[in-house]
Structure formats: C-alpha cells, structure tokens
Design an enzyme around this catalytic site. Structure first.
Site, PDB file in Angstrom:
ATOM      1  N   ASP A 343       0.813  -1.213   0.000  1.00 12.10           N
ATOM      2  CA  ASP A 343       0.000   0.000   0.000  1.00 12.10           C
ATOM      3  C   ASP A 343       0.849   1.267   0.000  1.00 12.10           C
ATOM      4  O   ASP A 343       0.312   2.364   0.163  1.00 12.10           O
ATOM      5  CB  ASP A 343      -0.954   0.013   1.196  1.00 12.10           C
ATOM      6  CG  ASP A 343      -0.217  -0.046   2.535  1.00 12.10           C
ATOM      7  OD1 ASP A 343       0.995  -0.348   2.536  1.00 12.10           O
ATOM      8  OD2 ASP A 343      -0.862   0.208   3.572  1.00 12.10           O
ATOM      9  N   GLU A 426      10.275  -2.838  13.145  1.00  9.97           N
ATOM     10  CA  GLU A 426      11.485  -2.299  12.501  1.00  9.97           C
ATOM     11  C   GLU A 426      12.641  -2.211  13.494  1.00  9.97           C
ATOM     12  O   GLU A 426      13.766  -2.607  13.191  1.00  9.97           O
ATOM     13  CB  GLU A 426      11.199  -0.908  11.928  1.00  9.97           C
ATOM     14  CG  GLU A 426      10.062  -0.877  10.906  1.00  9.97           C
ATOM     15  CD  GLU A 426       8.733  -0.555  11.527  1.00  9.97           C
ATOM     16  OE1 GLU A 426       7.831  -0.103  10.792  1.00  9.97           O
ATOM     17  OE2 GLU A 426       8.588  -0.760  12.748  1.00  9.97           O
TER      18      GLU A 426
END
Length: 487
Positions: A343, A426
C-alpha cells in the site's frame, strides 16, 4: 429575284445544319469527358479503399510519393490492375513473411516451442525460446529439460553460430522450477538490454540465485489449461534486489498488488517475494502476479494462532517477512533485501540507489505520523538521531519503507529476525542485526534530503455484496464475480 431567294434559302439551311453538327459533336465530347472523369474518380476511390485495407508492417518505413510525379498519377490509372493482383501479391507476401519470421520447433507432443526473438550481437545470434507446458504434467517438464532441440535456419548473411537458448518452463504458482539450458559453450558472452554482459553457466544442479546466472522475463500467457510465468535468475551486475511484500486477503488486495507490481516492472534484476498471511495460495493473487509479469515467488506464512486470538494489536506481516528472510538465507548469496508494503508509493530511483548497500541503508519516508515524515537526522554529514512522530523508546524509530539490508550482511547475522511486537517490528529487526554502528549506516536519497517513498494508505472498502444471478445470469457479471476479493 426568284433565283436569288432560292440561293439565300439554301445558304441558311446549310448554316443551320453545320451548327447542329457542332452542337452534337460538343455534346458527345462532353458526354465522353463526363464518363471518363466519373470512371477515373471511381477507380481512384476503389484504389484508395484498397490501399487503406492493406496492413503495414510495424518495422516498415513508408516514403510518401511525390504527388506531382508521373508514377503517382499513373498509379490511379492502373488501379484496376492493382486490385486484380492484390490477392496474389498479399498471399505471396504473407507466405514469405511467415517463412522468414516464424520458426516452430516441435520437441514432443506435450511441448510446443515458439521462436520469440532473434538478436544479433557481434556476429552471434541469440535465440530466446518460451516453453508452454501443462501445469499438471511433471513428466512433460522433465522431458522438456532432457530433450535437445535441433534448430536449423538459413540466413542471408551467415549461419547461426554460438546459439544460447534460455528456456522458461511452466510451473505451478506454489513451487518454481527453473531450467537454464545453453546450446553454446559456456564462454559465450550474451549482451543485456542495459549494456551489461554475462556468461551463461551450463552446470547441473547450480543454485539459481548465485551470481553469473541470467535473468529472463517471458510474456505471461494465462489460459484455463496452461500458464507460463516469468522466472528469475540473479545477475551479479547490477546486484539483484529482493523485494519482500507481505499481503493478506481483503477487497483492496489485488488493486494494491497491481499498483506495486507495475512499479517494480520498471526495475531490472529483481525478484518479488509475495508472501500471504494464509494457509494456502490464492488463485486470484497468482493470476494477478502472472499478468503483471514481474519475476516472483508466491509463498504463504500464516500468523501464529496465539497472535490471531489476542484482543490487542496484532503483529501483522511479521510471519510473512520472517518467511522471506528464511527464503533468502536458503537461496540468495548477494544483493539487497527490502520490505515493500503493497500500500506504499515508491519512486523507482530508490531501488537503483539501494542496490549497492554494503550493510544497512536508510532514507526518509513521507506521510508518517503527525510529523508528516520519518527520517534520519543528518548533522555535518553524519547520522545524529531520528525524526519521527512516535519515538516510543525505540533505538531505530524508522518506518518499514525507510531502510534496506545487504543479503551478505544478513548471512553474517544468522539469528536476525523480526519480532512479533506491534509497533516495534522495525526496531527489533535492526537491533537483531547488531552490532551496527551509526557510521555503518548508509544515507540515501541525497543524504536524506529527498523523499522517494511514501507511507500511503488505501481507503478501506466494505466487502462487495453478492451478484444476483437470477437477474444477471448469463452476463459478464458472472466472470467479474469470480474476481471480487471478500475477507
């Protein structure tokens, strides 16, 4: 007086007869001219119609004739002759073109090969062949690998020598088998579109992800009984890219994969690892990936049940990304990996910049949190912290789209993985790559002064309502219904 009257009357009669003859002659001439002009116009119209019906070859250069030349004008007079001979000429030309441009190579009953392209490079001819094999026939695949095709062609310049045939085979969407067959010696040099060159390897059992192999993309053909898909063989120069994209079933899934796929199609030497959060592959996703034509691997990695049942935030995409890391450890030896969500929006220049990362590279990502951007802070040319709308005690407060890692560096960290901790995926992955000093992090996108990736989000759509087949039966909606993705 009588005689004089008679003579005058005779003279008038003769004059009227001459005038009538001249008028008749003028009418005849005018009639013939009218017929001639009308016939000529009809012939010109027929000739123009005939010429407009003739297809022009795409590689032909048509030179416009000078309209004042005699040959141009004469072509209209002889239009009927061209109309009469058009059928014979066209049939002869089609036969000659077919004989010159098309070569059918028959290996066995289940394998049909079509010559797609012949390119010339320094006196050598390169032939790229695409194989179409039924997906449910494993014997046909093995037979195609073991069968040697003899190609006999006649050229006007020189005989075909040092032919390298790159064969793409049909496989299922869950498992990829790649065959690389070289008909020439291993010293034959083949030239790529981008000017790079490589030497094909004719070694049994070689790893398809090792360098000095070749990357080929064939035309995707989808039918009910057979399908061909592009394959990937990594090239050492430029370094290969491995794009890991987690996905899951939702109404926007195919649209987002299509958008990202056609972005990646502009990038060379790339393998797209599409990993779905599911227990089995989705034929709609496989069909979409085949149609896009980017070399890909379609895998599945479902979220563990313990995280599905939790009422807290779910660690989405973690199992998918870890599955991609496992794939690279088993199949890749060099290049760069990058987590590209379906996306997001990407400038293709970022892919070319990340190719040469030695360990870890970072850059800004737009449209993230209230700050509008997530970026490393660069002071005096050095990394001096991170700018993000949510730090949250993270050592590396960066967005997933804001970093890439070298595959060699990943191999040096065999235990590196992404944790199942929402919001800290992350940071946890970059921590697992330690020890990693700030000086070892490469700063891309013009020293982090430019934004080349954006964390865009697609509007969520409700599930589509089912089609009323009582009302719309026997229409195109029956086919569209099968393409709608419902959670």
């Amino acid at each position: 007086m009588k005689t004089l009257y008679t003579g005058i009357g005779h003279s008038n009669s003769s004059s009227s007869s001459n005038n009538s003859n001249k008028m008749a002659l003028g009418k005849s001439i005018k009639m013939y001219l009218t017929i001639f002009i009308a016939t000529t116009c009809i012939y010109m119209v027929l000739y123009q119609y005939h010429m407009s019906r003739q297809p022009l070859a795409s590689n032909d250069v048509v030179k416009h004739q000078d309209k004042t030349s005699s040959s141009y004008i004469a072509s209209y007079w002889w239009a009927p002759m061209s109309l009469l001979s058009a059928v014979n000429n066209n049939s002869n030309n089609n036969i000659n073109n077919n004989n010159d441009n098309i070569m059918n190579l028959t290996i066995n009953k289940t394998t049909r090969t079509t010559l797609e392209q012949i390119q010339k490079d320094n006196g050598r001819s390169i032939i790229t062949v695409s194989l179409a094999v039924p997906t449910d026939s494993r014997q046909s695949t093995s037979a195609a690998a073991a069968t040697t095709a003899t190609i006999a062609t006649t050229t006007t310049t020189a005989a075909v020598a040092n032919v390298a045939a790159v064969v793409t085979t049909t496989t299922t969407t869950t498992k990829t088998k790649t065959l690389a067959t070289t008909a020439a010696a291993t010293q034959t040099k083949i030239k790529l579109r981008n000017g790079q060159s490589y030497r094909p390897i004719n070694k049994a059992g070689h790893n398809p992800m090792r360098p000095t192999t070749i990357s080929t993309t064939t035309t995707t053909t989808i039918s009910s009984s057979r399908t061909t898909r592009p394959t990937f063989l990594a090239i050492s120069d430029p370094p290969p890219l491995y794009i890991i994209t987690p996905t899951y079933r939702r109404p926007e899934q195919l649209a987002e994969l299509t958008r990202l796929g056609y972005t990646l199609k502009h990038v060379v030497n790339l393998l797209w690892l599409v990993i779905e959060d599911a227990n089995k592959t989705n034929p709609l996703v496989a069909h979409t990936l085949d149609r896009i034509g980017v070399p890909y691997e379609y895998l599945v990695a479902p979220m563990p049940e313990e995280y599905k049942a939790t009422k807290r935030a779910k660690p989405r995409g973690v199992s998918n990304r870890n599955r991609g890391l496992d794939y690279l450890r088993a199949n890749a030896s060099e290049g760069v990996l990058y987590f590209a969500d379906d996306d997001n929006t990407y400038d293709i220049s970022i892919f070319e910049q990340m190719r040469y990362i030695q360990k870890v590279g970072m850059w800004p990502v737009g449209l993230v949190t209230k700050t509008g951007v997530s970026s490393p802070i660069i002071r005096n040319g050095k990394l001096d912290g991170y700018y993000d709308g949510w730090i949250g005690g993270r050592k590396y407060p960066v967005d997933m789209a804001g970093f890439a890692v070298s595959v060699k560096f990943l191999h040096e960290r065999p235990h590196a993985k992404m944790p199942f901790k929402p919001g800290y995926e992350e940071d946890g992955f970059l921590r697992s790559l330690g020890p990693l000093a700030n000086a070892e992090i490469e700063l891309l996108a013009d020293q982090c002064r430019d934004i080349l990736t954006w964390h865009t989000q697609t509007k969520k759509n409700p599930p589509a309502s089912p089609v009323n087949f009582t009302r719309y039966g026997q229409t195109n909606l029956e086919f569209i219904e099968k393409l709608l993705v419902r959670p």
